[in-house]
Design a protein around this motif. Sequence first.
Motif, PDB file in Angstrom:
ATOM      1  N   SER A 272       0.817  -1.211   0.000  1.00  0.00           N
ATOM      2  CA  SER A 272       0.000   0.000   0.000  1.00  0.00           C
ATOM      3  C   SER A 272       0.851   1.261   0.000  1.00  0.00           C
ATOM      4  O   SER A 272       0.454   2.297  -0.534  1.00  0.00           O
ATOM      5  CB  SER A 272      -0.942   0.014   1.214  1.00  0.00           C
ATOM      6  N   ALA A 273       2.064   1.185   0.567  1.00  0.00           N
ATOM      7  CA  ALA A 273       2.950   2.354   0.589  1.00  0.00           C
ATOM      8  C   ALA A 273       3.495   2.661  -0.795  1.00  0.00           C
ATOM      9  O   ALA A 273       3.838   3.821  -1.087  1.00  0.00           O
ATOM     10  CB  ALA A 273       4.101   2.126   1.569  1.00  0.00           C
ATOM     11  N   SER A 274       3.587   1.639  -1.648  1.00  0.00           N
ATOM     12  CA  SER A 274       4.127   1.859  -2.990  1.00  0.00           C
ATOM     13  C   SER A 274       3.206   2.736  -3.839  1.00  0.00           C
ATOM     14  O   SER A 274       3.651   3.361  -4.804  1.00  0.00           O
ATOM     15  CB  SER A 274       4.363   0.514  -3.688  1.00  0.00           C
ATOM     16  N   GLN A 275       1.926   2.813  -3.488  1.00  0.00           N
ATOM     17  CA  GLN A 275       1.001   3.682  -4.211  1.00  0.00           C
ATOM     18  C   GLN A 275       1.382   5.149  -4.061  1.00  0.00           C
ATOM     19  O   GLN A 275       1.064   5.983  -4.905  1.00  0.00           O
ATOM     20  CB  GLN A 275      -0.430   3.460  -3.712  1.00  0.00           C
ATOM     21  N   TYR A 276       2.063   5.458  -2.960  1.00  0.00           N
ATOM     22  CA  TYR A 276       2.532   6.826  -2.718  1.00  0.00           C
ATOM     23  C   TYR A 276       3.989   7.007  -3.133  1.00  0.00           C
ATOM     24  O   TYR A 276       4.579   8.051  -2.886  1.00  0.00           O
ATOM     25  CB  TYR A 276       2.381   7.165  -1.229  1.00  0.00           C
ATOM     26  N   ASN A 277       4.575   5.950  -3.740  1.00  0.00           N
ATOM     27  CA  ASN A 277       5.994   5.977  -4.122  1.00  0.00           C
ATOM     28  C   ASN A 277       6.899   6.290  -2.933  1.00  0.00           C
ATOM     29  O   ASN A 277       7.848   7.067  -3.035  1.00  0.00           O
ATOM     30  CB  ASN A 277       6.236   6.983  -5.244  1.00  0.00           C
ATOM     31  N   LEU A 278       6.566   5.671  -1.804  1.00  0.00           N
ATOM     32  CA  LEU A 278       7.330   5.915  -0.583  1.00  0.00           C
ATOM     33  C   LEU A 278       8.429   4.873  -0.420  1.00  0.00           C
ATOM     34  O   LEU A 278       8.186   3.683  -0.592  1.00  0.00           O
ATOM     35  CB  LEU A 278       6.403   5.850   0.641  1.00  0.00           C
ATOM     36  N   PRO A 279       9.629   5.323  -0.084  1.00  0.00           N
ATOM     37  CA  PRO A 279      10.680   4.350   0.245  1.00  0.00           C
ATOM     38  C   PRO A 279      10.489   3.834   1.659  1.00  0.00           C
ATOM     39  O   PRO A 279       9.853   4.496   2.492  1.00  0.00           O
ATOM     40  CB  PRO A 279      11.963   5.185   0.143  1.00  0.00           C
ATOM     41  N   ALA A 280      11.034   2.661   1.946  1.00  0.00           N
ATOM     42  CA  ALA A 280      10.980   2.146   3.316  1.00  0.00           C
ATOM     43  C   ALA A 280      11.840   3.035   4.199  1.00  0.00           C
ATOM     44  O   ALA A 280      12.930   3.463   3.796  1.00  0.00           O
ATOM     45  CB  ALA A 280      11.495   0.715   3.358  1.00  0.00           C
ATOM     46  N   PRO A 281      11.373   3.384   5.408  1.00  0.00           N
ATOM     47  CA  PRO A 281      12.172   4.246   6.288  1.00  0.00           C
ATOM     48  C   PRO A 281      13.491   3.584   6.661  1.00  0.00           C
ATOM     49  O   PRO A 281      13.557   2.363   6.853  1.00  0.00           O
ATOM     50  CB  PRO A 281      11.278   4.439   7.520  1.00  0.00           C
ATOM     51  N   LYS A 282      14.566   4.387   6.757  1.00  0.00           N
ATOM     52  CA  LYS A 282      15.904   3.857   7.049  1.00  0.00           C
ATOM     53  C   LYS A 282      16.078   3.572   8.534  1.00  0.00           C
ATOM     54  O   LYS A 282      16.596   2.535   8.919  1.00  0.00           O
ATOM     55  CB  LYS A 282      16.968   4.857   6.592  1.00  0.00           C
ATOM     56  N   GLY A 283      15.667   4.531   9.392  1.00  0.00           N
ATOM     57  CA  GLY A 283      15.848   4.316  10.819  1.00  0.00           C
ATOM     58  C   GLY A 283      15.949   5.625  11.581  1.00  0.00           C
ATOM     59  O   GLY A 283      15.864   6.720  11.002  1.00  0.00           O
ATOM     60  N   VAL A 284      16.123   5.509  12.891  1.00  0.00           N
ATOM     61  CA  VAL A 284      16.257   6.683  13.746  1.00  0.00           C
ATOM     62  C   VAL A 284      17.435   6.491  14.699  1.00  0.00           C
ATOM     63  O   VAL A 284      17.760   5.366  15.084  1.00  0.00           O
ATOM     64  CB  VAL A 284      14.972   6.960  14.576  1.00  0.00           C
ATOM     65  N   LEU A 285      18.057   7.593  15.039  1.00  0.00           N
ATOM     66  CA  LEU A 285      19.077   7.618  16.081  1.00  0.00           C
ATOM     67  C   LEU A 285      18.452   8.306  17.287  1.00  0.00           C
ATOM     68  O   LEU A 285      17.977   9.453  17.177  1.00  0.00           O
ATOM     69  CB  LEU A 285      20.312   8.378  15.609  1.00  0.00           C
ATOM     70  N   ILE A 286      18.396   7.605  18.410  1.00  0.00           N
ATOM     71  CA  ILE A 286      17.776   8.156  19.620  1.00  0.00           C
ATOM     72  C   ILE A 286      18.879   8.362  20.653  1.00  0.00           C
ATOM     73  O   ILE A 286      19.531   7.396  21.072  1.00  0.00           O
ATOM     74  CB  ILE A 286      16.688   7.228  20.183  1.00  0.00           C
ATOM     75  N   THR A 287      19.103   9.592  21.034  1.00  0.00           N
ATOM     76  CA  THR A 287      20.128   9.903  22.009  1.00  0.00           C
ATOM     77  C   THR A 287      19.511  10.699  23.151  1.00  0.00           C
ATOM     78  O   THR A 287      18.376  11.170  23.049  1.00  0.00           O
ATOM     79  CB  THR A 287      21.288  10.690  21.361  1.00  0.00           C
ATOM     80  N   GLY A 288      20.245  10.837  24.226  1.00  0.00           N
ATOM     81  CA  GLY A 288      19.719  11.615  25.343  1.00  0.00           C
ATOM     82  C   GLY A 288      20.167  11.096  26.692  1.00  0.00           C
ATOM     83  O   GLY A 288      21.138  10.346  26.809  1.00  0.00           O
ATOM     84  N   VAL A 289      19.424  11.488  27.698  1.00  0.00           N
ATOM     85  CA  VAL A 289      19.759  11.174  29.081  1.00  0.00           C
ATOM     86  C   VAL A 289      19.531   9.685  29.339  1.00  0.00           C
ATOM     87  O   VAL A 289      18.484   9.143  28.972  1.00  0.00           O
ATOM     88  CB  VAL A 289      18.897  12.018  30.042  1.00  0.00           C
TER      89      VAL A 289
END
Length: 555
Positions: A272-289
């Motif tokens: 269903s995401a391909s209908q919007y020509n969306l790439p798969a998300p790569k990822g997130v970097l979560i930093t903090g306390v």
Amino acid sequence: MEDTSIIAFKTHLSNLLRARFPFLYISTWEEERALSVIRSVATQESLIKTTRKVFTWSLTNGMAEEGHKGSEESKHPVKCLEFIEAYDQPAIFILKDFHFCFGCGGRVADPQAIRKVRDLVPALKMSASPKNVILLSPTLILPLELQKEITIVDFELPSLLEIKGLLKELIDANKSSGRITIDLNPEEEDRLAKAALGLTLNEAENAFARAMVEDGRLDKRDVEVILEEKRQIIKKSEILEFIKTDLRIEDVGGLENLKRWLLKRNKSWLDSASQYNLPAPKGVLITGVPGCGKSLIAKAVSAMWQLPLLRLDIGKIFSGIIGSSEENVRKAIQTAEAISPCILWIDEIEKGFVGMTSGGDSGTSSRIFGTFLTWMQEKTKSVFVIATANNIHSLPPELMRKGRFDEIFFVDLPTKKERRDIFRLHISKRLTNPKVIGEFQLSKSTLDSLVDATEGFVGAELEQIVISALFEAFSEDRSIRLEDLEKAIRTTVPLSVTQAEQIHSIREWANVRAVAATPREDRVEYKQEPPAAPGSPEAEDGDIRYARGGRAVDF
């Protein structure tokens, strides 16, 4: 309709065969599937121009055409190569498990066989009839002497189209029998097929069959059965760990901005995401306390997205044998891609690259880091990377460039609203027995009292306060009281006091480099620094005003 990946493989293989590449090496566990594709290429004149006979060799059967048994003499590796040299017709020779002659698993390499392979290279190239040798093995073993003589050919695991075709065959075969109930809509069927990506066709068939016979039906809940088969792959890897969790995203207090970002990307690997020509998300970097929920988010996303969660242990990447560390990171990446779509969690990623600038490890950290960066930038498989970090000053700047991660989030000390949510979660989760609850009520005034007394406490400390209060009640065999919680708060020195300088430093860093995991409306409630350590100059001067770390971007 044939899958595009198989068509591409056939085209590539036929080009190599026509170009007279003498030795090709295909590393795969799917021996029969690979043999079927090779035989198809060998007989298609449109692909290979000159059709060829296909011979197979193994230690048990010797060299023979399909359906025949070879001679006893041809079972010997060198005799097998001599047969290839003497044969004068167009042919493809497939050698099964010939890597044993190259030395593996503690075995000594066969120098005579290796030398004969080298001798055979010019003979194959100059032969009047086109002849090629394909080495077919589950593992890639190449001695130094042959690394320039043999061409490696990648043979991908079954594509989504192949898995869907297999699933449809099983559904059609069992639906007509009436013994199995099929309850899948097109989207659920797609999710089930995608859950099986990374398995061989045989493994996928076993997983689907097991799902059917366990309860006599096949439905969306059987995704878990497919994931169990994938766990078998991970159990054989010493670098990756399969994390099984039932933690829900609702079980993580606060961090609503980060949650909304993740929720919007749910199902982004489906068709269903391909209908919007969306790439798969790569990822997130979560930093903090430290202790503010970074690891909890990784586990909760796995449950929310219904994807397997793999934890990469950076410490296991490094090994004492030269070159093995680089091979370990490549194996980890290959394993993650093999069972994609999945989530790859790299906890405390900064620890893996601590030796990059010092050069004390002969550049091993730099090479591993380079391999990881290249993969992050160019990966095409649906592997969502969640990297967590406490000491962000140790992170190389290349890691934070756009294109590696989709976003960098900063997790600060919990705001007043977030502390209320965290207390409510932990108290509700642990106070389930009427005897323990007694007259205790989780009222608004109770929560307000606890929240006001814990400014500057991290989420892990709030959880320990609830646990300490329960131990207090347990030791006296009575129900819990508000006084137990207040006592636990008074005896806790929060991280914001013991590491005040470090927290101030990472907030300054995050103000321009990261997005706040806490939404704008929650951040305004938190006006002051946490209390300073008693006796410090900051404590004598009173509370210090500040701006919370992380850019105020709401999703």
